[in-house]
Motif scaffolding. Structure first.
Motif, PDB file in Angstrom:
ATOM      1  N   SER A  73     -18.940  -3.477 -25.326  1.00  0.00           N
ATOM      2  CA  SER A  73     -19.179  -3.078 -23.934  1.00  0.00           C
ATOM      3  C   SER A  73     -18.266  -3.836 -22.982  1.00  0.00           C
ATOM      4  O   SER A  73     -17.730  -3.254 -22.028  1.00  0.00           O
ATOM      5  CB  SER A  73     -20.645  -3.321 -23.566  1.00  0.00           C
ATOM      6  N   SER A  74     -18.079  -5.109 -23.234  1.00  0.00           N
ATOM      7  CA  SER A  74     -17.171  -5.901 -22.402  1.00  0.00           C
ATOM      8  C   SER A  74     -15.733  -5.419 -22.526  1.00  0.00           C
ATOM      9  O   SER A  74     -14.991  -5.380 -21.536  1.00  0.00           O
ATOM     10  CB  SER A  74     -17.270  -7.378 -22.801  1.00  0.00           C
ATOM     11  N   LEU A  75     -15.327  -5.036 -23.745  1.00  0.00           N
ATOM     12  CA  LEU A  75     -13.976  -4.514 -23.940  1.00  0.00           C
ATOM     13  C   LEU A  75     -13.773  -3.201 -23.191  1.00  0.00           C
ATOM     14  O   LEU A  75     -12.728  -2.981 -22.561  1.00  0.00           O
ATOM     15  CB  LEU A  75     -13.716  -4.302 -25.435  1.00  0.00           C
ATOM     16  N   VAL A  76     -14.771  -2.322 -23.250  1.00  0.00           N
ATOM     17  CA  VAL A  76     -14.663  -1.037 -22.564  1.00  0.00           C
ATOM     18  C   VAL A  76     -14.538  -1.242 -21.054  1.00  0.00           C
ATOM     19  O   VAL A  76     -13.787  -0.538 -20.374  1.00  0.00           O
ATOM     20  CB  VAL A  76     -15.871  -0.157 -22.895  1.00  0.00           C
ATOM     21  N   SER A  77     -15.256  -2.237 -20.515  1.00  0.00           N
ATOM     22  CA  SER A  77     -15.196  -2.487 -19.077  1.00  0.00           C
ATOM     23  C   SER A  77     -13.820  -2.964 -18.617  1.00  0.00           C
ATOM     24  O   SER A  77     -13.476  -2.842 -17.438  1.00  0.00           O
ATOM     25  CB  SER A  77     -16.263  -3.520 -18.680  1.00  0.00           C
ATOM     26  N   LEU A  78     -13.034  -3.514 -19.558  1.00  0.00           N
ATOM     27  CA  LEU A  78     -11.687  -3.955 -19.201  1.00  0.00           C
ATOM     28  C   LEU A  78     -10.744  -2.776 -18.984  1.00  0.00           C
ATOM     29  O   LEU A  78      -9.819  -2.856 -18.165  1.00  0.00           O
ATOM     30  CB  LEU A  78     -11.127  -4.868 -20.295  1.00  0.00           C
TER      31      LEU A  78
ATOM     32  N   TYR B 275     -25.370   1.870 -14.036  1.00  0.00           N
ATOM     33  CA  TYR B 275     -26.599   1.753 -14.823  1.00  0.00           C
ATOM     34  C   TYR B 275     -26.321   1.799 -16.323  1.00  0.00           C
ATOM     35  O   TYR B 275     -27.031   1.159 -17.110  1.00  0.00           O
ATOM     36  CB  TYR B 275     -27.584   2.851 -14.430  1.00  0.00           C
ATOM     37  N   LEU B 276     -25.299   2.546 -16.728  1.00  0.00           N
ATOM     38  CA  LEU B 276     -24.913   2.544 -18.143  1.00  0.00           C
ATOM     39  C   LEU B 276     -24.412   1.167 -18.551  1.00  0.00           C
ATOM     40  O   LEU B 276     -24.751   0.673 -19.640  1.00  0.00           O
ATOM     41  CB  LEU B 276     -23.843   3.603 -18.395  1.00  0.00           C
ATOM     42  N   TYR B 277     -23.618   0.540 -17.680  1.00  0.00           N
ATOM     43  CA  TYR B 277     -23.105  -0.796 -17.960  1.00  0.00           C
ATOM     44  C   TYR B 277     -24.249  -1.794 -18.115  1.00  0.00           C
ATOM     45  O   TYR B 277     -24.276  -2.594 -19.061  1.00  0.00           O
ATOM     46  CB  TYR B 277     -22.169  -1.211 -16.837  1.00  0.00           C
TER      47      TYR B 277
ATOM     48  N   SER C 286     -11.853   0.659 -18.561  1.00  0.00           N
ATOM     49  CA  SER C 286     -12.423   1.736 -17.754  1.00  0.00           C
ATOM     50  C   SER C 286     -12.808   1.199 -16.380  1.00  0.00           C
ATOM     51  O   SER C 286     -13.630   0.283 -16.275  1.00  0.00           O
ATOM     52  CB  SER C 286     -13.649   2.340 -18.452  1.00  0.00           C
ATOM     53  N   THR C 287     -12.246   1.769 -15.347  1.00  0.00           N
ATOM     54  CA  THR C 287     -12.558   1.315 -13.980  1.00  0.00           C
ATOM     55  C   THR C 287     -13.923   1.793 -13.514  1.00  0.00           C
ATOM     56  O   THR C 287     -14.484   1.234 -12.565  1.00  0.00           O
ATOM     57  CB  THR C 287     -11.487   1.829 -13.004  1.00  0.00           C
ATOM     58  N   ASP C 288     -14.479   2.820 -14.154  1.00  0.00           N
ATOM     59  CA  ASP C 288     -15.795   3.328 -13.768  1.00  0.00           C
ATOM     60  C   ASP C 288     -16.930   2.605 -14.485  1.00  0.00           C
ATOM     61  O   ASP C 288     -18.068   2.629 -14.016  1.00  0.00           O
ATOM     62  CB  ASP C 288     -15.894   4.829 -14.056  1.00  0.00           C
ATOM     63  N   TYR C 289     -16.613   1.989 -15.623  1.00  0.00           N
ATOM     64  CA  TYR C 289     -17.650   1.328 -16.424  1.00  0.00           C
ATOM     65  C   TYR C 289     -17.739  -0.147 -16.011  1.00  0.00           C
ATOM     66  O   TYR C 289     -17.351  -1.052 -16.737  1.00  0.00           O
ATOM     67  CB  TYR C 289     -17.315   1.468 -17.912  1.00  0.00           C
ATOM     68  N   ARG C 290     -18.271  -0.370 -14.827  1.00  0.00           N
ATOM     69  CA  ARG C 290     -18.423  -1.725 -14.297  1.00  0.00           C
ATOM     70  C   ARG C 290     -19.612  -1.741 -13.336  1.00  0.00           C
ATOM     71  O   ARG C 290     -20.151  -0.690 -12.979  1.00  0.00           O
ATOM     72  CB  ARG C 290     -17.156  -2.188 -13.571  1.00  0.00           C
ATOM     73  N   ILE C 291     -19.960  -2.914 -12.883  1.00  0.00           N
ATOM     74  CA  ILE C 291     -21.031  -3.054 -11.929  1.00  0.00           C
ATOM     75  C   ILE C 291     -20.591  -2.492 -10.578  1.00  0.00           C
ATOM     76  O   ILE C 291     -19.434  -2.630 -10.173  1.00  0.00           O
ATOM     77  CB  ILE C 291     -21.449  -4.533 -11.805  1.00  0.00           C
ATOM     78  N   PHE C 292     -21.513  -1.783  -9.922  1.00  0.00           N
ATOM     79  CA  PHE C 292     -21.285  -1.135  -8.629  1.00  0.00           C
ATOM     80  C   PHE C 292     -20.262  -0.004  -8.704  1.00  0.00           C
ATOM     81  O   PHE C 292     -19.769   0.433  -7.673  1.00  0.00           O
ATOM     82  CB  PHE C 292     -20.868  -2.147  -7.558  1.00  0.00           C
ATOM     83  N   LYS C 293     -19.942   0.457  -9.915  1.00  0.00           N
ATOM     84  CA  LYS C 293     -19.077   1.623 -10.094  1.00  0.00           C
ATOM     85  C   LYS C 293     -19.938   2.801 -10.558  1.00  0.00           C
ATOM     86  O   LYS C 293     -21.172   2.728 -10.589  1.00  0.00           O
ATOM     87  CB  LYS C 293     -17.963   1.319 -11.090  1.00  0.00           C
TER      88      LYS C 293
END
Length: 420
Positions: free
Chosen positions: A325-330, A343-345, A332-339
């Motif tokens: 999950s941490s790798l995906v957040s790096l 809630y998926l994050y 994907s700009t949508d897969y982050r907090i306040f993006k």
């Protein structure tokens, strides 16, 4: 034994009621173990006079794949399992440390097993303190100075570095076992083994140094809301870190690769290679390339290899979700907090956090199921039970019977002494 496990179950059941409260007290931006999850969204700040978050449209997070209702439902289920699993992990790792610290349990991987259990125990203890603090302060926890300080200085520093040290220790232990299985003749000259204690201490110490900048990235400042005299606290990034943001982001990525991503995926590959090498040796009936060993010794080494392979593989599998999950957040700009996938994050973080807690319980379970030596020692230490001694091969029946009688007398006396 039934009495012992009955007490453990009673403690676990009592904690079910309080577990959800600790999770409910956390708000957006903070995890259940006190870790700050704001990520790279430093432009989203909390106004010092109103206390309202500025810089983003809340309607964005409603467009994600996971709705708030689904997130609340999943977190509600997970919340009932976190604290019981933490308690079991603490008890299990204490048992492992107590058993493997004994001289008659010495193996080539004993130091790594002890070090791994110690760091897992510390991780669960620090994470439990964060949960207790969240339960104590309730909804005020995320703007209370003590909770924010613990989240930044302990959960965001010591807890993470200790957890990632466990990844590296698992990788080193798996590498040693792979060499023992694939290259048995070279294993005797494997240079890591004589310096295992120094290596384990170095892994933890270097991990603390690498993660140190992260703990001092933010300072805690106070603010007041309109119409209230209550002083609240929040994080504020130090200007030096803001100026050199790219440098420290690159350093954080490097540390994550060295202490998390590379060890975990390399350990997964080593487990696969070890299984293949283990099957090849089993087919040739020449385990570890040494035909002079007795059948009992070969059986014990085979059993130890299977136990370590299974336990390390399960540990890695349960540790992957939060790191993937941490790798995906790096990327994907949508897969982050306040993006958009806010809630998926958060839901994946909750699931990954629970799986990490569970991974701290699995070692004991598989040691007990797969290792006869560990199981007998556990029963001997905690229940004063000794397995009847077996006959010694190569001796006459009378000689073997005399040795058994002597061992049984010695075992009886020691058992009585331990039980009393």
């Amino acid at each position: 034994m039934e009495f012992f496990f009955g007490k453990v179950c009673l403690v676990v059941i009592v904690c079910f009621r309080f577990t959800s409260l600790a999770f409910e007290t956390t708000t957006d931006g903070f995890s259940g173990n006190g870790t700050n999850l704001r990520g790279n969204n430093s432009n989203i700040t909390e106004d010092e006079t109103t206390g309202v978050k500025q810089g983003f449209d809340r309607s964005i997070i409603l467009l994600g794949l996971v709705s708030k209702e689904t997130y609340d439902y999943v977190v509600g289920i997970i919340s009932y399992a976190v604290v019981p699993c933490q308690i079991l992990a603490i008890l299990f790792n204490i048992c492992i440390i107590n058993i493997f610290s004994r001289k008659d349990m010495e193996t080539s991987s004993q130091v790594y097993l002890l070090a791994l259990s110690i760091v897992e125990l510390l991780y669960c203890l620090f994470a439990s303190v964060a949960g207790i603090m969240a339960l104590m302060y309730g909804e005020k926890s995320t703007y209370t100075y003590a909770y924010l300080w613990y989240a930044a200085r302990i959960s965001g520093f010591i807890t993470i570095s200790i957890r990632r040290s466990a990844y590296v220790l698992t990788f080193v232990m798996t590498l040693e076992r792979f060499v023992a299985v694939a290259f048995p003749l070279k294993f005797r000259h494997f240079k890591i083994t004589p310096y295992s204690k120094t290596l384990c201490c170095a892994i933890v110490f270097i991990g603390l140094i690498f993660h140190c900048p992260k703990s001092f990235k933010d300072i805690i400042v106070s603010y007041k809301t309109p119409g209230s005299t209550e002083i609240k606290y929040r994080y504020e990034e130090i200007p030096f870190f803001v100026t050199h943001e790219q440098l420290f982001d690159g350093l954080a990525l490097f540390v994550s690769c060295v202490y998390a991503y590379i060890p975990l995926f390399a350990c997964l590959l080593l487990d696969i290679f070890t299984i293949l090498a283990f099957k090849a040796h089993s087919r040739n009936h020449n385990m570890f390339g040494n035909s002079t060993k007795s059948p009992n010794m070969v059986r014990r080494e085979r059993q130890m290899t299977i136990t370590l392979m299974v336990s390390s593989l399960i540990f890695v599998i349960f540790s992957l979700p939060i790191n993937v999950s941490s790798l995906v957040s790096l990327w994907s700009t949508d897969y982050r907090i306040f993006k958009r996938e806010h809630y998926l994050y958060f839901m994946m973080f909750r699931i990954g956090y629970l799986s990490e807690i569970i991974s701290n319980c699995t070692d004991f379970i598989f040691y007990f199921i797969l290792s006869t030596k560990f199981r007998r020692k556990f029963l001997e230490v905690y229940f004063c039970y000794r397995h009847p001694p077996t006959s010694v091969s190569g001796m006459s029946s009378s000689k073997s019977q005399q040795i058994q009688e002597f061992n049984s007398l010695a075992g009886t006396s020691s058992t009585v002494t331990e039980c009393t």
